[in-house]
Design a protein around this motif. Structure first.
Motif, PDB file in Angstrom:
ATOM      1  N   ARG A 225       0.831  -1.209   0.000  1.00 52.84           N
ATOM      2  CA  ARG A 225       0.000   0.000   0.000  1.00 52.84           C
ATOM      3  C   ARG A 225       0.871   1.267   0.000  1.00 52.84           C
ATOM      4  O   ARG A 225       0.402   2.347  -0.366  1.00 52.84           O
ATOM      5  N   ASP A 226       2.146   1.121   0.399  1.00 50.21           N
ATOM      6  CA  ASP A 226       3.083   2.257   0.356  1.00 50.21           C
ATOM      7  C   ASP A 226       3.844   2.320  -0.966  1.00 50.21           C
ATOM      8  O   ASP A 226       4.828   3.061  -1.079  1.00 50.21           O
ATOM      9  N   ASN A 227       3.416   1.521  -1.939  1.00 44.03           N
ATOM     10  CA  ASN A 227       3.984   1.500  -3.295  1.00 44.03           C
ATOM     11  C   ASN A 227       5.392   0.924  -3.347  1.00 44.03           C
ATOM     12  O   ASN A 227       6.152   1.184  -4.284  1.00 44.03           O
ATOM     13  N   LEU A 228       5.755   0.117  -2.359  1.00 41.17           N
ATOM     14  CA  LEU A 228       7.050  -0.561  -2.377  1.00 41.17           C
ATOM     15  C   LEU A 228       6.899  -1.913  -3.073  1.00 41.17           C
ATOM     16  O   LEU A 228       5.906  -2.623  -2.861  1.00 41.17           O
ATOM     17  N   ILE A 229       7.870  -2.258  -3.911  1.00 40.88           N
ATOM     18  CA  ILE A 229       7.820  -3.569  -4.551  1.00 40.88           C
ATOM     19  C   ILE A 229       8.189  -4.636  -3.523  1.00 40.88           C
ATOM     20  O   ILE A 229       9.294  -4.627  -2.984  1.00 40.88           O
ATOM     21  N   ILE A 230       7.232  -5.513  -3.274  1.00 40.71           N
ATOM     22  CA  ILE A 230       7.421  -6.546  -2.256  1.00 40.71           C
ATOM     23  C   ILE A 230       7.784  -7.889  -2.867  1.00 40.71           C
ATOM     24  O   ILE A 230       8.307  -8.783  -2.190  1.00 40.71           O
ATOM     25  N   ASP A 231       7.518  -8.038  -4.174  1.00 40.34           N
ATOM     26  CA  ASP A 231       7.823  -9.300  -4.844  1.00 40.34           C
ATOM     27  C   ASP A 231       7.913  -9.055  -6.345  1.00 40.34           C
ATOM     28  O   ASP A 231       7.044  -8.394  -6.932  1.00 40.34           O
ATOM     29  N   TYR A 232       8.975  -9.566  -6.946  1.00 37.35           N
ATOM     30  CA  TYR A 232       9.136  -9.528  -8.405  1.00 37.35           C
ATOM     31  C   TYR A 232       9.306 -10.979  -8.818  1.00 37.35           C
ATOM     32  O   TYR A 232      10.274 -11.642  -8.438  1.00 37.35           O
ATOM     33  N   ALA A 233       8.339 -11.501  -9.567  1.00 34.52           N
ATOM     34  CA  ALA A 233       8.286 -12.949  -9.784  1.00 34.52           C
ATOM     35  C   ALA A 233       8.158 -13.312 -11.256  1.00 34.52           C
ATOM     36  O   ALA A 233       7.594 -12.560 -12.057  1.00 34.52           O
ATOM     37  N   PHE A 234       8.675 -14.504 -11.575  1.00 36.08           N
ATOM     38  CA  PHE A 234       8.524 -15.092 -12.902  1.00 36.08           C
ATOM     39  C   PHE A 234       7.867 -16.461 -12.742  1.00 36.08           C
ATOM     40  O   PHE A 234       8.335 -17.292 -11.956  1.00 36.08           O
ATOM     41  N   SER A 235       6.788 -16.679 -13.478  1.00 32.36           N
ATOM     42  CA  SER A 235       6.097 -17.968 -13.475  1.00 32.36           C
ATOM     43  C   SER A 235       6.074 -18.490 -14.899  1.00 32.36           C
ATOM     44  O   SER A 235       5.662 -17.786 -15.817  1.00 32.36           O
ATOM     45  N   ARG A 236       6.503 -19.725 -15.062  1.00 26.10           N
ATOM     46  CA  ARG A 236       6.562 -20.315 -16.409  1.00 26.10           C
ATOM     47  C   ARG A 236       5.664 -21.559 -16.429  1.00 26.10           C
ATOM     48  O   ARG A 236       5.938 -22.545 -15.742  1.00 26.10           O
ATOM     49  N   TYR A 237       4.583 -21.450 -17.218  1.00 32.02           N
ATOM     50  CA  TYR A 237       3.548 -22.479 -17.239  1.00 32.02           C
ATOM     51  C   TYR A 237       3.691 -23.383 -18.445  1.00 32.02           C
ATOM     52  O   TYR A 237       3.951 -22.915 -19.558  1.00 32.02           O
ATOM     53  N   HIS A 238       3.479 -24.674 -18.219  1.00 31.88           N
ATOM     54  CA  HIS A 238       3.428 -25.653 -19.301  1.00 31.88           C
ATOM     55  C   HIS A 238       2.289 -25.237 -20.238  1.00 31.88           C
ATOM     56  O   HIS A 238       1.115 -25.262 -19.867  1.00 31.88           O
ATOM     57  N   GLY A 239       2.618 -24.851 -21.465  1.00 27.60           N
ATOM     58  CA  GLY A 239       1.629 -24.290 -22.378  1.00 27.60           C
ATOM     59  C   GLY A 239       0.511 -25.235 -22.753  1.00 27.60           C
ATOM     60  O   GLY A 239      -0.601 -24.802 -23.059  1.00 27.60           O
ATOM     61  N   ASP A 240       0.761 -26.551 -22.721  1.00 29.46           N
ATOM     62  CA  ASP A 240      -0.271 -27.524 -23.077  1.00 29.46           C
ATOM     63  C   ASP A 240      -1.298 -27.707 -21.976  1.00 29.46           C
ATOM     64  O   ASP A 240      -2.395 -28.180 -22.225  1.00 29.46           O
ATOM     65  N   PHE A 241      -0.913 -27.365 -20.745  1.00 30.48           N
ATOM     66  CA  PHE A 241      -1.736 -27.751 -19.614  1.00 30.48           C
ATOM     67  C   PHE A 241      -2.547 -26.621 -18.995  1.00 30.48           C
ATOM     68  O   PHE A 241      -3.349 -26.860 -18.116  1.00 30.48           O
ATOM     69  N   CYS A 242      -2.320 -25.399 -19.383  1.00 26.12           N
ATOM     70  CA  CYS A 242      -3.007 -24.286 -18.745  1.00 26.12           C
ATOM     71  C   CYS A 242      -3.535 -23.309 -19.780  1.00 26.12           C
ATOM     72  O   CYS A 242      -2.915 -23.082 -20.811  1.00 26.12           O
ATOM     73  N   LYS A 243      -4.676 -22.755 -19.475  1.00 23.69           N
ATOM     74  CA  LYS A 243      -5.189 -21.656 -20.276  1.00 23.69           C
ATOM     75  C   LYS A 243      -5.668 -20.582 -19.316  1.00 23.69           C
ATOM     76  O   LYS A 243      -5.999 -20.844 -18.168  1.00 23.69           O
ATOM     77  N   TYR A 244      -5.713 -19.355 -19.804  1.00 21.86           N
ATOM     78  CA  TYR A 244      -6.086 -18.231 -18.970  1.00 21.86           C
ATOM     79  C   TYR A 244      -7.210 -17.447 -19.605  1.00 21.86           C
ATOM     80  O   TYR A 244      -7.225 -17.245 -20.832  1.00 21.86           O
ATOM     81  N   GLU A 245      -8.143 -17.037 -18.776  1.00 16.44           N
ATOM     82  CA  GLU A 245      -9.292 -16.273 -19.246  1.00 16.44           C
ATOM     83  C   GLU A 245      -9.122 -14.832 -18.789  1.00 16.44           C
ATOM     84  O   GLU A 245      -8.791 -14.564 -17.644  1.00 16.44           O
ATOM     85  N   VAL A 246      -9.389 -13.910 -19.679  1.00 15.67           N
ATOM     86  CA  VAL A 246      -9.296 -12.487 -19.369  1.00 15.67           C
ATOM     87  C   VAL A 246     -10.670 -11.870 -19.565  1.00 15.67           C
ATOM     88  O   VAL A 246     -11.278 -11.995 -20.632  1.00 15.67           O
ATOM     89  N   GLU A 247     -11.189 -11.245 -18.513  1.00 16.33           N
ATOM     90  CA  GLU A 247     -12.488 -10.581 -18.597  1.00 16.33           C
ATOM     91  C   GLU A 247     -12.265  -9.070 -18.580  1.00 16.33           C
ATOM     92  O   GLU A 247     -11.536  -8.550 -17.739  1.00 16.33           O
ATOM     93  N   VAL A 248     -12.887  -8.380 -19.483  1.00 16.87           N
ATOM     94  CA  VAL A 248     -12.774  -6.927 -19.561  1.00 16.87           C
ATOM     95  C   VAL A 248     -14.169  -6.336 -19.401  1.00 16.87           C
ATOM     96  O   VAL A 248     -15.098  -6.685 -20.149  1.00 16.87           O
ATOM     97  N   CYS A 249     -14.312  -5.473 -18.442  1.00 13.92           N
ATOM     98  CA  CYS A 249     -15.612  -4.835 -18.175  1.00 13.92           C
ATOM     99  C   CYS A 249     -15.557  -3.373 -18.606  1.00 13.92           C
ATOM    100  O   CYS A 249     -14.633  -2.640 -18.244  1.00 13.92           O
ATOM    101  N   ARG A 250     -16.548  -2.963 -19.356  1.00 14.15           N
ATOM    102  CA  ARG A 250     -16.635  -1.566 -19.800  1.00 14.15           C
ATOM    103  C   ARG A 250     -17.687  -0.861 -18.958  1.00 14.15           C
ATOM    104  O   ARG A 250     -18.808  -1.322 -18.806  1.00 14.15           O
ATOM    105  N   GLU A 251     -17.313   0.288 -18.437  1.00 11.77           N
ATOM    106  CA  GLU A 251     -18.256   1.051 -17.601  1.00 11.77           C
ATOM    107  C   GLU A 251     -19.011   2.052 -18.465  1.00 11.77           C
ATOM    108  O   GLU A 251     -18.504   2.538 -19.451  1.00 11.77           O
TER     109      GLU A 251
END
Length: 251
Positions: A225-251
Motif C-alpha cells: 500500500r506504500d507502493n514498495l515492490i514486495i515481490d518480483y516474480a517469474f512464473s513459467r507455465y506448461h503451455g499444453d496444460f493451462c489456459k487463462y481467461e481475461v475478462e474486460v468490463c466496460r463502464e
C-alpha cells in the motif's frame, strides 16, 4: 511382449490405424503407460503388429493432436495429461494455486527448489527498486497437479522487509498468504506481464517439455500500500496444460 493382449482384426472395415490407436489409448487408461512414461517405439509396434510406418504414425499423430501423447525429439513419444482435464485459470483472480487445482479434481503440491539470501545484481536491484548489493531473498519452486509439473516460480523479495519469511515452509504455505499477515508487506497492487516464450533446457528438465516448446510466462510485480515492490516474480507455465481467461468490463 508389448500389447500382448491385443490382436488386429484385418477382416473388419475398421481401419488398422484406428484399431492401433484404441490399443494405445486403452493401455494409457489402464495404467500400463502412466503420464510421463514413454510408449513403445514405432519399430517395436511395427514388429509386434506387422504394420507400416504410415499406419503407426497416423495412430500416434491423432493421439498427439488429442493431447494424450507428446513427441520429444530424440527421446520418444510420451504420455501426457489430457488438456480438457487441466485447470483453467483466471488471471484476474488471486485464488491460490491449490484451490484452483483442487477444483479440477486433482491433488496439488509444491516442491521447493531453492531458498536463499543473495546480494542483488544490477538487474535484480532494478526490479525491486533497490541498490546493487542490497540483500534480497531468492525463492524457487515447482508446482504439480497430481504428478504432472505445471509451473515453475522464481521470486525475488526484499530482505529488509521480509526476512521473517525464511522460517516458513514453502512446500506447505503460500508466499502471498505469509506476506499478507503483516500490513507493511501485504501485496495491494499487482501487475502481470504475460508473454509466450520458448522453453529453455532448464524448463525442459523441470516441466518435462521439449526445448523450444512454447511456454506461458508471467512476470508479476507486487506492491504494498506504500507502493514498495514486495515481490518480483517469474512464473513459467506448461503451455499444453493451462489456459487463462481475461475478462474486460466496460463502464
Amino acid at each position: 511382449m508389448i500389447f500382448a493382449n491385443y490382436r488386429l482384426d484385418r477382416s473388419t472395415p475398421i481401419p488398422l490405424y484406428y484399431q492401433l490407436k484404441g490399443f494405445i489409448l486403452q493401455e494409457i487408461q489402464n495404467g500400463t503407460y502412466p503420464v510421463g512414461s514413454c510408449i513403445p517405439t514405432e519399430m517395436e509396434i511395427r514388429d509386434r503388429f506387422n504394420l507400416s510406418r504410415t499406419t503407426i504414425r497416423q495412430a500416434i499423430s491423432e493421439l498427439v493432436q488429442e493431447g494424450r501423447l507428446e513427441r520429444r525429439t530424440s527421446k520418444g513419444t510420451f504420455v501426457t495429461l489430457p488438456k480438457e482435464k487441466l485447470p483453467s485459470n483466471n488471471i484476474r483472480s488471486f485464488e491460490p494455486f491449490y484451490q484452483q487445482v483442487n477444483k479440477a479434481g486433482k491433488t496439488a503440491r509444491t516442491e521447493l527448489l531453492d531458498l536463499k539470501v543473495i546480494s542483488a545484481n544490477k538487474t535484480q536491484a532494478g526490479w525491486l527498486e533497490l541498490a546493487p548489493g542490497d540483500k534480497i531473498i531468492y525463492l524457487s519452486r515447482r508446482r504439480f497437479a497430481d504428478d504432472t509439473p505445471l509451473v515453475t516460480l522464481q521470486n525475488y523479495i526484499p530482505y529488509s522487509l521480509c526476512s521473517y519469511i525464511l522460517s516458513h515452509d514453502f512446500e506447505k504455505e503460500s508466499l502471498y498468504e505469509i506476506l499478507s499477515q503483516k500490513s507493511e508487506t501485504a501485496p495491494c497492487m499487482v501487475k502481470n506481464i504475460i508473454s509466450a516464450e520458448e522453453a529453455t533446457a532448464r524448463d525442459a528438465e523441470l516441466l518435462g517439455v521439449s526445448p523450444g516448446k512454447p511456454l506461458l510466462n508471467f512476470c508479476t510485480i507486487s506492491r504494498t500500500r506504500d507502493n514498495l515492490i514486495i515481490d518480483y516474480a517469474f512464473s513459467r507455465y506448461h503451455g499444453d496444460f493451462c489456459k487463462y481467461e481475461v475478462e474486460v468490463c466496460r463502464e
